[in-house]
Design a protein around this motif. Structure first.
Motif, PDB file in Angstrom:
ATOM      1  N   SER A  90       0.797  -1.225   0.000  1.00  0.00           N
ATOM      2  CA  SER A  90       0.000   0.000   0.000  1.00  0.00           C
ATOM      3  C   SER A  90       0.832   1.279   0.000  1.00  0.00           C
ATOM      4  O   SER A  90       0.296   2.357  -0.207  1.00  0.00           O
ATOM      5  CB  SER A  90      -0.955   0.011   1.193  1.00  0.00           C
ATOM      6  N   GLU A  91       2.142   1.171   0.211  1.00  0.00           N
ATOM      7  CA  GLU A  91       2.989   2.365   0.219  1.00  0.00           C
ATOM      8  C   GLU A  91       4.400   1.995  -0.192  1.00  0.00           C
ATOM      9  O   GLU A  91       4.954   1.003   0.269  1.00  0.00           O
ATOM     10  CB  GLU A  91       3.014   2.980   1.613  1.00  0.00           C
ATOM     11  N   GLY A  92       4.964   2.800  -1.090  1.00  0.00           N
ATOM     12  CA  GLY A  92       6.329   2.573  -1.549  1.00  0.00           C
ATOM     13  C   GLY A  92       6.530   3.179  -2.922  1.00  0.00           C
ATOM     14  O   GLY A  92       5.744   4.023  -3.359  1.00  0.00           O
ATOM     15  N   PRO A  93       7.568   2.755  -3.628  1.00  0.00           N
ATOM     16  CA  PRO A  93       7.819   3.301  -4.961  1.00  0.00           C
ATOM     17  C   PRO A  93       6.670   2.958  -5.905  1.00  0.00           C
ATOM     18  O   PRO A  93       6.171   1.834  -5.904  1.00  0.00           O
ATOM     19  CB  PRO A  93       9.098   2.586  -5.405  1.00  0.00           C
ATOM     20  N   PRO A  94       6.242   3.929  -6.720  1.00  0.00           N
ATOM     21  CA  PRO A  94       5.166   3.628  -7.668  1.00  0.00           C
ATOM     22  C   PRO A  94       5.629   2.606  -8.701  1.00  0.00           C
ATOM     23  O   PRO A  94       6.794   2.611  -9.113  1.00  0.00           O
ATOM     24  CB  PRO A  94       4.861   4.981  -8.316  1.00  0.00           C
ATOM     25  N   ASP A  95       4.731   1.728  -9.085  1.00  0.00           N
ATOM     26  CA  ASP A  95       5.047   0.714 -10.084  1.00  0.00           C
ATOM     27  C   ASP A  95       5.314   1.362 -11.442  1.00  0.00           C
ATOM     28  O   ASP A  95       6.079   0.847 -12.237  1.00  0.00           O
ATOM     29  CB  ASP A  95       3.894  -0.287 -10.192  1.00  0.00           C
ATOM     30  N   GLN A  96       4.672   2.482 -11.704  1.00  0.00           N
ATOM     31  CA  GLN A  96       4.863   3.212 -12.950  1.00  0.00           C
ATOM     32  C   GLN A  96       5.645   4.491 -12.638  1.00  0.00           C
ATOM     33  O   GLN A  96       5.242   5.287 -11.794  1.00  0.00           O
ATOM     34  CB  GLN A  96       3.513   3.553 -13.577  1.00  0.00           C
ATOM     35  N   LYS A  97       6.760   4.688 -13.296  1.00  0.00           N
ATOM     36  CA  LYS A  97       7.602   5.859 -13.048  1.00  0.00           C
ATOM     37  C   LYS A  97       6.845   7.143 -13.405  1.00  0.00           C
ATOM     38  O   LYS A  97       6.114   7.201 -14.392  1.00  0.00           O
ATOM     39  CB  LYS A  97       8.886   5.766 -13.870  1.00  0.00           C
TER      40      LYS A  97
END
Length: 125
Positions: A103-110
């Protein structure tokens, strides 16, 4: 680059770290100003651009973009803009989720912001 996406509770994409992580600052801080007057849902509607901070009067280079109404942020973050065009792109990044499906962290899409412009909004009355 934007390095932190939250998909529950506060609905933001955080950006502006020189290291593309949650670490990094410009080496100075800016005092709080233009804080919302209401708690939670109405304080930061979708399209809000506000400063991230680590406490009162610690604004630096990091900021966040609110992509969905209903954010449960406390009124502690300086608002400095509104997304006029491109909210749909931000919402597509949010819909793609976070790396690893959490639910929180680096986005899968830049998501990279290469240009921002200002627009003067006439005051009513």
């Amino acid at each position: 680059d934007c390095f932190r996406l939250t998909t529950t509770g506060i609905f933001i994409l955080q950006c502006g770290s020189g290291t593309n992580t949650s670490v990094g600052s410009p080496g100075f801080t800016i005092p709080d100003e233009n804080l919302p007057t209401s708690q939670g849902r109405n304080g930061y509607p979708a399209g809000t651009v506000a400063m991230a901070n680590s406490g009162a009067n610690t604004n630096g280079s990091q900021f966040f973009l609110v992509y969905k109404n209903g954010s449960k942020l406390a009124p502690n973050y300086t608002i400095w803009g509104t997304i006029v065009t491109g909210l749909d792109m931000l919402q597509r990044v949010a819909a793609a989720g976070v790396v690893g499906g959490v639910s929180e962290g680096p986005p899968d899409q830049k998501f990279v912001i290469t240009k921002a412009t200002t627009r003067e909004i006439p005051q009513a009355g």
